[in-house]
Design a protein around this motif. Structure first.
Motif, PDB file in Angstrom:
ATOM      1  N   ALA A   1       0.826  -1.201   0.000  1.00 37.78           N
ATOM      2  CA  ALA A   1       0.000   0.000   0.000  1.00 37.78           C
ATOM      3  C   ALA A   1       0.862   1.254   0.000  1.00 37.78           C
ATOM      4  CB  ALA A   1      -0.927  -0.008   1.211  1.00 37.78           C
ATOM      5  N   VAL A   2       1.867   1.329   0.877  1.00 35.68           N
ATOM      6  CA  VAL A   2       2.725   2.507   0.952  1.00 35.68           C
ATOM      7  C   VAL A   2       3.531   2.653  -0.334  1.00 35.68           C
ATOM      8  CG1 VAL A   2       4.658   3.579   2.174  1.00 35.68           C
ATOM      9  CG2 VAL A   2       2.833   2.472   3.469  1.00 35.68           C
ATOM     10  N   SER A   3       4.079   1.565  -0.842  1.00 41.71           N
ATOM     11  CA  SER A   3       4.881   1.623  -2.058  1.00 41.71           C
ATOM     12  C   SER A   3       4.059   2.110  -3.245  1.00 41.71           C
ATOM     13  CB  SER A   3       5.493   0.258  -2.362  1.00 41.71           C
ATOM     14  OG  SER A   3       6.421  -0.110  -1.364  1.00 41.71           O
ATOM     15  N   GLN A   4       2.810   1.672  -3.332  1.00 48.79           N
ATOM     16  CA  GLN A   4       1.945   2.124  -4.426  1.00 48.79           C
ATOM     17  C   GLN A   4       1.669   3.623  -4.317  1.00 48.79           C
ATOM     18  OE1 GLN A   4      -1.423  -0.477  -4.075  1.00 48.79           O
ATOM     19  NE2 GLN A   4      -0.225  -2.285  -4.619  1.00 48.79           N
ATOM     20  N   LEU A   5       1.454   4.106  -3.100  1.00 47.34           N
ATOM     21  CA  LEU A   5       1.234   5.531  -2.895  1.00 47.34           C
ATOM     22  C   LEU A   5       2.471   6.331  -3.266  1.00 47.34           C
ATOM     23  CD1 LEU A   5      -0.653   5.421   0.535  1.00 47.34           C
ATOM     24  CD2 LEU A   5      -1.624   6.065  -1.678  1.00 47.34           C
ATOM     25  N   VAL A   6       3.644   5.819  -2.895  1.00 48.11           N
ATOM     26  CA  VAL A   6       4.902   6.499  -3.206  1.00 48.11           C
ATOM     27  C   VAL A   6       5.104   6.573  -4.715  1.00 48.11           C
ATOM     28  CG1 VAL A   6       7.415   6.234  -3.123  1.00 48.11           C
ATOM     29  CG2 VAL A   6       6.069   6.007  -1.035  1.00 48.11           C
ATOM     30  N   ARG A   7       4.890   5.466  -5.398  1.00 47.74           N
ATOM     31  CA  ARG A   7       5.107   5.447  -6.856  1.00 47.74           C
ATOM     32  C   ARG A   7       4.140   6.400  -7.566  1.00 47.74           C
ATOM     33  NH1 ARG A   7       6.211   0.420  -7.552  1.00 47.74           N
ATOM     34  NH2 ARG A   7       8.396   0.767  -8.016  1.00 47.74           N
ATOM     35  N   SER A   8       2.895   6.422  -7.134  1.00 46.47           N
ATOM     36  CA  SER A   8       1.923   7.334  -7.720  1.00 46.47           C
ATOM     37  C   SER A   8       2.318   8.789  -7.461  1.00 46.47           C
ATOM     38  CB  SER A   8       0.534   7.042  -7.143  1.00 46.47           C
ATOM     39  OG  SER A   8      -0.414   7.961  -7.625  1.00 46.47           O
ATOM     40  N   HIS A   9       2.803   9.072  -6.258  1.00 43.58           N
ATOM     41  CA  HIS A   9       3.229  10.418  -5.886  1.00 43.58           C
ATOM     42  C   HIS A   9       4.422  10.857  -6.734  1.00 43.58           C
ATOM     43  CE1 HIS A   9       3.314  13.831  -3.143  1.00 43.58           C
ATOM     44  NE2 HIS A   9       4.602  13.655  -2.949  1.00 43.58           N
ATOM     45  N   LEU A  10       5.369   9.961  -6.927  1.00 40.79           N
ATOM     46  CA  LEU A  10       6.551  10.280  -7.729  1.00 40.79           C
ATOM     47  C   LEU A  10       6.176  10.562  -9.183  1.00 40.79           C
ATOM     48  CD1 LEU A  10       9.090   7.658  -6.352  1.00 40.79           C
ATOM     49  CD2 LEU A  10       9.348  10.149  -6.217  1.00 40.79           C
TER      50      LEU A  10
END
Length: 198
Positions: free
Chosen positions: A6-15
């Motif tokens: 979940a956190v990794s997906q949010l980070v990738r979307s943010h980037l």
């Protein structure tokens, strides 16, 4: 249920909102650690390439002296390296840096220095990095969906240093080295740059 995806997906979307354009990714796993990924964005219209870690922020960072590891509270970080021309061999070096919170208990924050004692990519003069100030290149990422008390993910610019620059930063402080860079007009994004001390 693990928070890692979940956190990794949010980070990738943010980037992807900060660095639009083609993305390539490499995954590295070190013994006893969660998988870490490094994404490449660009080159953009100005020719800049960004390398960003994904996975450091899956868990909060804690110093090795911590007696209790809170799975929710604690600082979270990702790393971003900007170069004026691609050096894709840096992917593994960035993954090594990204693994230091899990492997060595290092809390990545502005002003921290990490010395790999080897070139960041084949032929590089730089062997260490200085953590820059978060928030300028990529805004902080709030994590309300993770849980109350979860700190935002902060994205720290990775500033490559030559061995003598790293030694100076340890002896005189990061602020002194950064002022030398500023006075000399050093382009830290230039993969071919020489030491500011030469």
């Amino acid at each position: 249920m693990s928070l890692v995806p979940a956190v990794s997906q949010l980070v990738r979307s943010h980037l992807s909102t900060a660095f639009p354009g083609p993305v390539a990714s490499a995954s590295v796993t070190f013994l006893g650690t969660q998988p870490l990924e490094v994404d490449r964005f660009g080159p953009d219209e100005s020719g800049l390439v960004r390398y960003a870690t994904v996975g450091v922020s899956a868990a909060p960072m804690h110093p090795p002296t911590a007696t209790v590891l809170d799975p929710l509270r604690g600082p979270r970080a990702e790393l971003v390296l900007s170069l004026s021309s691609p050096r894709d061999q840096v992917l593994r070096s960035l993954a090594v840096l990204a693994a230091t919170p899990q492997v060595e208990g290092l809390v990545l924050t502005a002003g921290a220095t990490v010395d790999l004692q080897q070139p960041l990519w084949p032929g590089a003069r730089v062997t260490a990095v200085l953590m820059g100030d978060a928030g300028g290149l990529v805004p902080d990422l709030d994590l309300p969906s993770v849980g109350e008390g979860a700190e935002p993910v902060r994205f720290y610019p990775v500033l490559p240093m030559t061995p003598d620059e790293a030694a100076l930063a340890r002896a005189r402080g990061a602020a002194h080295l950064r002022q030398l860079w500023l006075d000399a007009g050093t382009d830290l994004r230039d993969p071919e740059r020489v030491s500011v001390l030469r």
